[in-house]
Design a protein around this motif. Structure first.
Motif, PDB file in Angstrom:
ATOM      1  N   ASP A   1       0.832  -1.195   0.000  1.00 12.57           N
ATOM      2  CA  ASP A   1       0.000   0.000   0.000  1.00 12.57           C
ATOM      3  C   ASP A   1       0.877   1.260   0.000  1.00 12.57           C
ATOM      4  OD1 ASP A   1      -2.161  -1.716   0.195  1.00 12.57           O
ATOM      5  OD2 ASP A   1      -2.231  -1.587   2.389  1.00 12.57           O
ATOM      6  N   ILE A   2       0.271   2.368  -0.404  1.00 15.27           N
ATOM      7  CA  ILE A   2       0.949   3.666  -0.360  1.00 15.27           C
ATOM      8  C   ILE A   2       0.129   4.583   0.534  1.00 15.27           C
ATOM      9  CG2 ILE A   2       1.812   5.627  -1.678  1.00 15.27           C
ATOM     10  CD1 ILE A   2       2.023   3.849  -4.115  1.00 15.27           C
ATOM     11  N   TYR A   3       0.803   5.254   1.463  1.00 16.46           N
ATOM     12  CA  TYR A   3       0.153   6.144   2.416  1.00 16.46           C
ATOM     13  C   TYR A   3       0.783   7.542   2.354  1.00 16.46           C
ATOM     14  CZ  TYR A   3      -1.293   1.703   4.598  1.00 16.46           C
ATOM     15  OH  TYR A   3      -1.807   0.457   4.847  1.00 16.46           O
ATOM     16  N   ASP A   4       0.045   8.526   2.885  1.00 11.19           N
ATOM     17  CA  ASP A   4       0.657   9.834   3.057  1.00 11.19           C
ATOM     18  C   ASP A   4       1.436   9.835   4.370  1.00 11.19           C
ATOM     19  OD1 ASP A   4      -1.133  10.302   5.198  1.00 11.19           O
ATOM     20  OD2 ASP A   4      -1.513  12.366   4.582  1.00 11.19           O
ATOM     21  N   ASN A  20       5.164  -1.628   2.217  1.00 13.31           N
ATOM     22  CA  ASN A  20       4.314  -0.440   2.175  1.00 13.31           C
ATOM     23  C   ASN A  20       5.181   0.814   2.121  1.00 13.31           C
ATOM     24  OD1 ASN A  20       1.967  -2.034   2.401  1.00 13.31           O
ATOM     25  ND2 ASN A  20       2.132  -2.033   4.625  1.00 13.31           N
ATOM     26  N   VAL A  21       4.703   1.816   1.395  1.00 14.99           N
ATOM     27  CA  VAL A  21       5.450   3.053   1.209  1.00 14.99           C
ATOM     28  C   VAL A  21       4.686   4.222   1.830  1.00 14.99           C
ATOM     29  CG1 VAL A  21       6.274   4.720  -0.500  1.00 14.99           C
ATOM     30  CG2 VAL A  21       6.593   2.272  -0.895  1.00 14.99           C
ATOM     31  N   TYR A  22       5.394   5.016   2.607  1.00 16.40           N
ATOM     32  CA  TYR A  22       4.835   6.234   3.186  1.00 16.40           C
ATOM     33  C   TYR A  22       5.495   7.434   2.512  1.00 16.40           C
ATOM     34  CZ  TYR A  22       2.516   3.650   6.917  1.00 16.40           C
ATOM     35  OH  TYR A  22       1.692   2.800   7.629  1.00 16.40           O
ATOM     36  N   VAL A  58       9.453  10.663  -0.556  1.00 16.97           N
ATOM     37  CA  VAL A  58       9.222   9.407   0.167  1.00 16.97           C
ATOM     38  C   VAL A  58       9.721   9.568   1.599  1.00 16.97           C
ATOM     39  CG1 VAL A  58       9.672   6.926   0.257  1.00 16.97           C
ATOM     40  CG2 VAL A  58       9.486   8.079  -1.954  1.00 16.97           C
ATOM     41  N   ASP A  59       8.905   9.144   2.544  1.00 14.67           N
ATOM     42  CA  ASP A  59       9.259   9.227   3.963  1.00 14.67           C
ATOM     43  C   ASP A  59       9.959   7.955   4.433  1.00 14.67           C
ATOM     44  OD1 ASP A  59       9.435   9.947   6.633  1.00 14.67           O
ATOM     45  OD2 ASP A  59       7.391   9.318   7.087  1.00 14.67           O
ATOM     46  N   LYS A  60       9.322   6.796   4.181  1.00 14.29           N
ATOM     47  CA  LYS A  60       9.895   5.529   4.636  1.00 14.29           C
ATOM     48  C   LYS A  60       9.244   4.357   3.914  1.00 14.29           C
ATOM     49  CE  LYS A  60       6.691   5.825   8.531  1.00 14.29           C
ATOM     50  NZ  LYS A  60       6.567   5.988   9.998  1.00 14.29           N
ATOM     51  N   ILE A  61       9.904   3.227   3.982  1.00 12.83           N
ATOM     52  CA  ILE A  61       9.384   1.977   3.431  1.00 12.83           C
ATOM     53  C   ILE A  61       9.342   0.960   4.562  1.00 12.83           C
ATOM     54  CG2 ILE A  61       9.734   0.128   1.751  1.00 12.83           C
ATOM     55  CD1 ILE A  61      11.273   2.124   0.019  1.00 12.83           C
ATOM     56  N   LEU A  62       8.163   0.345   4.779  1.00 15.24           N
ATOM     57  CA  LEU A  62       7.972  -0.615   5.859  1.00 15.24           C
ATOM     58  C   LEU A  62       7.574  -1.969   5.291  1.00 15.24           C
ATOM     59  CD1 LEU A  62       7.751   2.139   7.379  1.00 15.24           C
ATOM     60  CD2 LEU A  62       6.040   1.061   8.839  1.00 15.24           C
ATOM     61  N   ASN A  63       7.975  -3.035   5.975  1.00  9.45           N
ATOM     62  CA  ASN A  63       7.508  -4.362   5.580  1.00  9.45           C
ATOM     63  C   ASN A  63       6.164  -4.639   6.239  1.00  9.45           C
ATOM     64  OD1 ASN A  63       8.029  -5.077   8.248  1.00  9.45           O
ATOM     65  ND2 ASN A  63       9.928  -6.160   7.759  1.00  9.45           N
ATOM     66  N   GLN A  64       5.637  -5.842   6.034  1.00  7.10           N
ATOM     67  CA  GLN A  64       4.309  -6.176   6.554  1.00  7.10           C
ATOM     68  C   GLN A  64       4.271  -6.257   8.078  1.00  7.10           C
ATOM     69  OE1 GLN A  64       1.440  -6.359   4.732  1.00  7.10           O
ATOM     70  NE2 GLN A  64       2.730  -5.598   3.069  1.00  7.10           N
ATOM     71  N   GLU A  65       5.430  -6.344   8.705  1.00  5.61           N
ATOM     72  CA  GLU A  65       5.509  -6.360  10.178  1.00  5.61           C
ATOM     73  C   GLU A  65       5.762  -4.957  10.723  1.00  5.61           C
ATOM     74  OE1 GLU A  65       7.297  -8.759   8.292  1.00  5.61           O
ATOM     75  OE2 GLU A  65       5.456  -9.953   8.587  1.00  5.61           O
ATOM     76  N   ASN A  66       5.608  -3.948   9.846  1.00  2.68           N
ATOM     77  CA  ASN A  66       5.822  -2.541  10.206  1.00  2.68           C
ATOM     78  C   ASN A  66       7.244  -2.250  10.660  1.00  2.68           C
ATOM     79  OD1 ASN A  66       3.277  -1.450   9.595  1.00  2.68           O
ATOM     80  ND2 ASN A  66       2.441  -2.161  11.548  1.00  2.68           N
ATOM     81  N   GLN A  67       8.174  -3.033  10.179  1.00  2.79           N
ATOM     82  CA  GLN A  67       9.587  -2.758  10.442  1.00  2.79           C
ATOM     83  C   GLN A  67      10.108  -1.832   9.345  1.00  2.79           C
ATOM     84  OE1 GLN A  67      10.920  -6.855  10.333  1.00  2.79           O
ATOM     85  NE2 GLN A  67      11.020  -6.963  12.579  1.00  2.79           N
ATOM     86  N   VAL A  68      10.853  -0.816   9.743  1.00  2.00           N
ATOM     87  CA  VAL A  68      11.379   0.156   8.789  1.00  2.00           C
ATOM     88  C   VAL A  68      12.535  -0.460   8.003  1.00  2.00           C
ATOM     89  CG1 VAL A  68      12.440   2.410   8.488  1.00  2.00           C
ATOM     90  CG2 VAL A  68      10.700   2.085  10.259  1.00  2.00           C
ATOM     91  N   ASP A 124      10.114  -2.263  -4.711  1.00  3.11           N
ATOM     92  CA  ASP A 124       9.824  -2.266  -3.273  1.00  3.11           C
ATOM     93  C   ASP A 124       8.372  -2.635  -3.012  1.00  3.11           C
ATOM     94  OD1 ASP A 124      12.334  -1.076  -1.906  1.00  3.11           O
ATOM     95  OD2 ASP A 124      11.966   0.266  -3.583  1.00  3.11           O
ATOM     96  N   LEU A 125       7.483  -2.165  -3.868  1.00  5.08           N
ATOM     97  CA  LEU A 125       6.061  -2.407  -3.662  1.00  5.08           C
ATOM     98  C   LEU A 125       5.656  -3.844  -3.976  1.00  5.08           C
ATOM     99  CD1 LEU A 125       4.767   0.968  -5.094  1.00  5.08           C
ATOM    100  CD2 LEU A 125       4.364   0.146  -2.777  1.00  5.08           C
TER     101      LEU A 125
END
Length: 624
Positions: A57-60, A196-198, A414-424, A176-177
């Motif tokens: 997913d992509i978030y703000d 996921n991309v923020y 781009v702020d950060k990229i997280l995996n499905q476990e919300n790890q940066v 990455d996505l």
């Protein structure tokens, strides 16, 4: 005799090689023509769904969902397992709304796999499943959805039907996505869960920016326009809005030119807004200070050039150059700097080079090599923003030097990229590129730019509700290649604003390409648009109120059904339950203003449903 014999056999060998090569070339050409006639979709294999991956997913910056993948099904057939093509094609035609003859033609294939229709609705897939037709199967796929519709379309980009990123962040962060490991080529046996991309943008500010630039472009009858807002302290882009824009959910309804991010793709001669960078170079070189005065009589003329000024300004210093945007005095001031030094400073500001933002399709602009400058001429035109082309993003990047005491920053989207476990996995932090000028110079620039907002200044119409600002406008004539001259009726109008002056933090830049209204001055039409923008966001920015809110997956539908308003007046539709992006899309073809209060989904709006709205009406949306 022996020599003739050798020549004979050598000739035979050469002819044989030529003949063999010709045959190979013919066979390869035939094969290429054959392959080109095939539908590549007919040759996808379905081993454990390895080709059908779900994108992240992509978030703000605040966790607002901007792009998500929805699980759908696609219909395919194995014609060899079908007993009655007529029965199957008839039933499928009724459900899929595809002419029966088209389906029948596909079923006549001698292949063991053909697509019937990709990504059908949940209702259609269930109806087909209930039929239990032999030779007809459903394959799980993922369709990319953009709940904000046109919101941030040039930043997000879109994905094709096979879920591959084609534009924007979807393209630049495609790996990455979808998170595959590349071993020489795409190795789908090494698929991993998607990341996921923020982004750095704020969806609330982005929505307002898009509404402002859309209304401004339509009002000024311009070809296109861009509005960028950056946190100059960090380089984070809070909004990057362009108009015209597009709906990534229906990208096939638009043309390639609609996908271009004008903020970084389209180049223009900046004109007078460029003077701030030249003055910074002069101050840093020590060849200019407030005690230096120049005389403007309305035109700069020497043995090489004849350049008109915007007026007769008399005896002025560099503060007045910025206040009145005086061409003649600016040229006189730049006589004190050598071409090689001016070129070096402009390169340090980043002109002529890409900004390195994490988005595809960026143009580098044009700053010609020093050896290509015309002696005694080029530097005079460059001093007033001609003979050089830039993008809106390059102007904003260069302006970070005025916020960071002479240090230029890399722009961040781009702020950060997280995996499905919300790890940066990766974090994009503030990045200093270089020091462009000495500490302390920025204060003089901000002070000089501040005068443009005073009475008589070129930006005196800009009002920011008590917030102090520094600004510089630009109205650059466009060079007509055919006429070989700069035209007065075709211009690029822009306005650069840095605020607050006491502790500069934010950088805003708005630009219009070829406005055709009666007034074209960047300080006037830019101020009108930014007045509305700043008045709406001043309290939000002052308090830095970045509260989280979320559009949940449960709120999303595969298809959001609504009709766009084609003309006014019209009855106000019921907007409850929709997003801001939906509303901007619904009214994208007409002239209305949108005021947003709160975040999330709309629960109330003014005017109420059923009331008549006219051109120029203000729609107040209340979200939670």
């Amino acid at each position: 005799m022996q020599k003739n014999s050798n020549n004979f056999f050598n000739n035979i060998r050469v002819r044989a090689v030529i003949f063999f090569s010709l045959i190979c070339a013919i066979l390869i050409s035939i094969r290429l023509i054959y392959l080109a006639s095939l539908n590549p979709e007919d040759y996808i294999f379905f081993e454990d769904n390895k080709l059908f991956f779900k994108r992240g997913d992509i978030y703000d910056r605040n966790g607002v969902l901007l792009a998500v993948s929805d699980e759908l099904y696609s219909v395919y057939a194995n014609p060899k397992e079908i007993k009655s093509f007529e029965v199957v094609s008839t039933k499928l035609s009724e459900i899929l709304n595809i002419p029966q003859d088209i389906i029948s033609e596909k079923l006549k294939s001698n292949k063991s796999f053909v697509w019937i229709k990709r990504q059908v609705s949940p209702k259609q897939s269930q109806m087909i499943r209930d039929l239990k037709l032999e030779g007809i199967s459903l394959q799980t796929e993922y369709k990319r959805l953009y709940p904000g519709k046109r919101l941030a379309s040039h930043i997000l980009g879109f994905c094709d039907i096979d879920n591959n990123g084609q534009e924007g962040i979807e393209k630049s962060l495609n790996s990455d996505l979808i998170s595959y490991k590349k071993l020489g080529s795409y190795d789908y046996s090494k698929m991993e869960s998607a990341n996921n991309v923020y982004l750095t943008i704020d969806a609330y500010i982005q929505a307002f920016s898009e509404n402002i630039i859309k209304n401004a472009v339509l009002r000024e009858k311009a070809d296109y326009g861009s509005l960028i807002l950056m946190n100059g302290k960090t380089g984070e882009i809070l909004s990057m809005a362009n108009f015209p824009d597009f709906d990534p959910n229906n990208y096939n309804e638009f043309q390639q030119r609609d996908f271009r991010n004008y903020s970084m793709f389209y180049l223009f001669e900046p004109g007078s807004v460029f003077k701030v960078f030249n003055i910074a170079a002069l101050l840093d070189m020590g060849v200019l200070n407030r005690s230096n005065f120049f005389n403007c009589d309305g035109v700069y003329k020497d043995n090489y050039v004849n350049i008109k000024c915007t007026g007769v300004h008399g005896t002025i210093n560099y503060f007045d150059i910025l206040k009145y945007s005086c061409n003649e005095s600016m040229i006189q001031a730049c006589l004190a700097i050598k071409d090689m030094d001016l070129y070096r400073y402009l390169k340090s500001f980043g002109f002529g080079d890409p900004t390195l933002i994490t988005l595809p399709g960026e143009q580098s602009g044009l700053l010609r090599r020093l050896e290509d400058w015309t002696p005694e001429i080029s530097s005079k035109f460059i001093s007033i923003g001609q003979e050089i082309s830039v993008s809106a993003l390059q102007i904003v990047k260069a302006a970070t030097t005025f916020v960071n005491d002479g240090v230029i920053l890399e722009p961040l989207i781009v702020d950060k990229i997280l995996n499905q476990e919300n790890q940066v996995l990766k974090e994009y932090k503030r990045k200093q590129i270089a020091r462009v000028f000495k500490s302390g110079i920025a204060e003089y620039i901000i002070a000089g730019m501040k005068t443009s907002g005073e009475p008589g200044g070129t930006v005196s119409r800009l009002k920011m509700n008590g917030v102090s600002f520094a600004a510089k406008s630009g109205t650059a004539q466009i060079y007509d290649v055919n006429m070989k001259m700069y035209r007065d009726d075709l211009v690029t109008s822009s306005l650069l604003v840095i605020f607050p002056c006491e502790d500069p933090k934010y950088i805003a830049f708005i630009v219009f390409h070829k406005p055709r209204g009666e007034i074209k001055w960047g300080g006037i039409i830019g101020a009108e648009a930014l007045n509305e923008f700043f008045n709406s966001l001043s309290s939000y920015l002052d308090f830095n109120d970045f509260k989280n809110f979320e559009i949940k997956r449960s709120d999303l539908k595969t298809t959001r059904e609504y009709k766009k308003v084609e003309s006014l007046p019209v009855k106000m539709p019921d907007l409850n339950g929709f997003t801001t992006g939906d509303v901007l899309d619904i009214f994208s073809k007409v002239n209305v203003k949108v005021e947003i209060n709160g975040r999330g989904l709309i629960y109330r709006h003014e005017p109420d449903a059923g009331e008549i709205i006219k051109s120029g009406s203000v729609l107040k949306l209340y979200l939670k």
